[in-house]
Design an enzyme around this catalytic site. Structure first.
Site, mmCIF file in Angstrom:
data_model
loop_
_atom_site.group_PDB
_atom_site.id
_atom_site.type_symbol
_atom_site.label_atom_id
_atom_site.label_comp_id
_atom_site.label_asym_id
_atom_site.label_seq_id
_atom_site.Cartn_x
_atom_site.Cartn_y
_atom_site.Cartn_z
ATOM 1 N N ASP A 78 0.765 -1.182 0.097
ATOM 2 C CA ASP A 78 -0.067 0.184 0.036
ATOM 3 C C ASP A 78 0.880 1.030 -0.086
ATOM 4 O O ASP A 78 0.415 2.196 -0.537
ATOM 5 C CB ASP A 78 -1.003 0.161 1.195
ATOM 6 C CG ASP A 78 -2.055 -0.808 1.099
ATOM 7 O OD1 ASP A 78 -2.048 -1.711 0.068
ATOM 8 O OD2 ASP A 78 -3.241 -0.664 1.501
ATOM 9 N N SER A 466 -5.089 5.039 5.675
ATOM 10 C CA SER A 466 -3.878 4.012 6.291
ATOM 11 C C SER A 466 -3.950 4.034 7.651
ATOM 12 O O SER A 466 -4.454 4.827 8.253
ATOM 13 C CB SER A 466 -2.485 4.568 5.578
ATOM 14 O OG SER A 466 -1.417 3.934 6.595
#
Length: 551
Positions: A78, A466
């Site tokens: 990510d 996140s």
């Protein structure tokens, strides 16, 4: 054994022929077939050292009396995918991983699985497959990364690279310092050092009982991690012989315990997507509200980065998840685990080495858990925030909307100095369907943090954040703009209320105007092709775990 489907009977002579072509012996043919689903790849730091762990798992399977077969699944980092088009593939990859593991185990009639994983979407994707297949399964998470170091100060990825972009833009650090952080914040293999999504999911997996005790926090560079991999290989054969399948462990109590641990350790908001998705495939009913209900009963006892200063290595040395379970013993439900011990027994046998890293529930960092679910006329179906990473001053704010239909546009505005104290940044058309793929917004939130605005500026999105995000950043707004959700009717200059203690998020305009805007609203549509086009058509709301709808 399930594998008898492909290896027993006269009619299976062609099947056996192909299996012998792989090099296995007649004795190996008689043993349980154990699949090792490996997410090894050269491009993801959490996965680069998995080749060694594959060897130890194989050796354990052989020692336990099984026949191991390694197969691969994809892994997306990510952090590397962050801030550009590539992030749209991250959440959808969870579904691909679940489908691949299901397909490989189902097609080859495997008797058991060891799932070698580490990062954000890989771990939940594999657990989803385990729930669907309901065969004996053990998860080995490859372990967290060591902290970096610069001039005697410990570094982590999010605080010291993503947020450093904002610090540099604000003139608070020199370019040479930024470049030093780039080289030093991530010193080697492993999942990023804080309680971000990868480590949140590893800790949740162990709490649910799907990993051996100590697995979640055992460092990627440690011999302990290799021993756990070996022991997991041995143990899976035992589980096959005892017919201990995944759903016997991933039941209602396991899901409940997962949410307890998530709140107690201040886990990533992405868990509000992944735990419901795992529950869905394990046949367990749960709703988004469960996170909030448990948050009000379970205190925050481990203050990890991004909200605190504790690293994963500190949690490991303090006793890891077994020690967390000991502190939370009265809050957890007794349940079986792959180790053969119940959660209650693991908790009783654990030792808390450092009671400041892992506090007792009588002396928490925060009285409530890490997660909060807000509702209001912007998010009728709910939205989420990591409240343990929000400064007290920012728990309640009223601000002026600055609206963007694309993350990149919001990022440009932030870096150009267009966002001021008292603004609330709204980023929409970034949900599961509208993004598609529900991108994480770590770049804009980190830039705001680096520029010193996180106590005075809010951020609302139908995308997600996140696990490294901190501040009053509200994600997963449901329904999303692409579904006709009210976030799509917010206009520049509107007043917005965020009240985390009261779980409210509202657009402060007259109801008549609100209704008129909503009735006239026509969502924008993007031109899509390939996998993302199919994903956009099939994905459900974030409030439902963003799972793919069945026909």
């Amino acid at each position: 054994m399930k594998s008898d489907l492909v290896k027993k009977g006269v009619e299976r002579a062609p099947n056996r022929c192909l299996l012998y072509a792989t090099g296995i012996s007649k004795d190996s043919m008689k043993k349980p077939f154990i699949g090792i689903a490996s997410a090894y790849t050269d491009i993801v730091p959490g996965h680069v050292d998995m080749r060694q762990l594959e060897r130890f798992i194989e050796r354990g399977v052989e020692a336990g009396g099984g026949t191991p077969f390694i197969f691969g699944v994809p892994a997306i980092c990510d952090g590397i995918a962050m801030g550009h088009w590539g992030m749209r593939y991250s959440l959808p990859s969870r579904e691909l991983i679940a489908d691949e593991v299901e397909s490989m185990a189902g097609a080859h009639a495997l008797d058991g699985l060891v799932l070698l994983t580490n990062c954000d979407k890989i771990t939940p994707g594999m657990l989803m497959a385990a729930g669907r297949l309901d065969i004996p399964t053990i998860v080995v998470t490859a372990g967290p990364m060591l902290g970096g170091m610069h001039e005697g100060r410990r570094l982590s990825l999010v605080r010291d690279t993503f947020e450093a972009v904002g610090l540099y833009q604000a003139g608070k650090i020199e370019k040479e310092t930024l470049e030093s952080y780039e080289m030093e914040a991530c010193p080697g293999c492993g999942s990023c050092q804080g309680m971000y999504t990868a480590n949140s999911m590893a800790c949740i997996t162990e709490t649910m009982g799907m990993s051996l005790p100590g697995c979640a926090t055992a460092l990627a560079v440690s011999a302990k991690k290799k021993r756990i991999a070996y022991e997991s290989g041995e143990k899976i054969v035992e589980l096959v012989k005892k017919k201990v399948t995944a759903r016997k462990i991933m039941n209602e109590n396991a899901i409940y315990n997962a949410v307890v641990m998530d709140n107690a350790m201040g886990g990533s908001t992405n868990t509000t997507l992944h735990i419901p998705a795992i529950a869905h495939d394990a046949g367990v009913e749960m709703k988004l509200e469960m996170f909030d209900e448990i948050s009000k009963k379970v205190p925050h006892i481990a203050n990890m980065r991004p909200g605190g200063e504790t690293f994963m290595e500190d949690l490991e040395y303090a006793g890891g998840i077994p020690a967390m379970m000991k502190s939370l013993e009265t809050k957890l439900k007794s349940n079986p685990t792959v180790s053969g011990k119940t959660t209650k027994r693991i908790a009783k046998e654990a030792v808390i080495v450092n009671k400041e890293i892992i506090r007792p529930i009588s002396n928490p960092y925060h009285a409530q858990g890490g997660m909060a679910v807000l509702k209001g006329n912007i998010a009728p179906d709910g939205c989420v925030v990591k409240q343990s990473a929000v400064a007290p001053k920012a728990l309640k704010m009223t601000g002026i909307a600055k609206v963007y239909d694309l993350e990149e546009d919001a990022m440009k505005a932030i870096l150009a100095g267009e966002i001021k104290k008292g603004d609330i940044v709204v980023i929409r058309y970034e949900g599961p369907m509208g993004g598609p793929g529900m991108r994480e917004m770590l770049s804009p939130t980190s830039a705001l943090a680096g520029m010193g605005l996180l106590e005075d500026v809010g951020l609302i999105t139908d995308g997600r954040f996140s696990g490294g995000t901190r501040g009053p950043c509200i994600g997963h707004v449901s329904p999303e703009a692409a579904q006709g959700g009210p976030i799509g009717i917010i206009e520049n200059g509107d007043k917005i209320l965020i009240d985390i203690p009261k779980r409210k998020i509202d657009l402060l305009i007259p109801k008549r105007e609100y209704d008129a805007r909503l009735n006239a609203f026509k969502p924008k549509k993007k031109k899509l092709s390939g996998w993302l086009s199919r994903y956009s058509c099939l994905v459900s709301s974030a409030s439902e775990g963003a799972v793919l709808r069945s026909r």
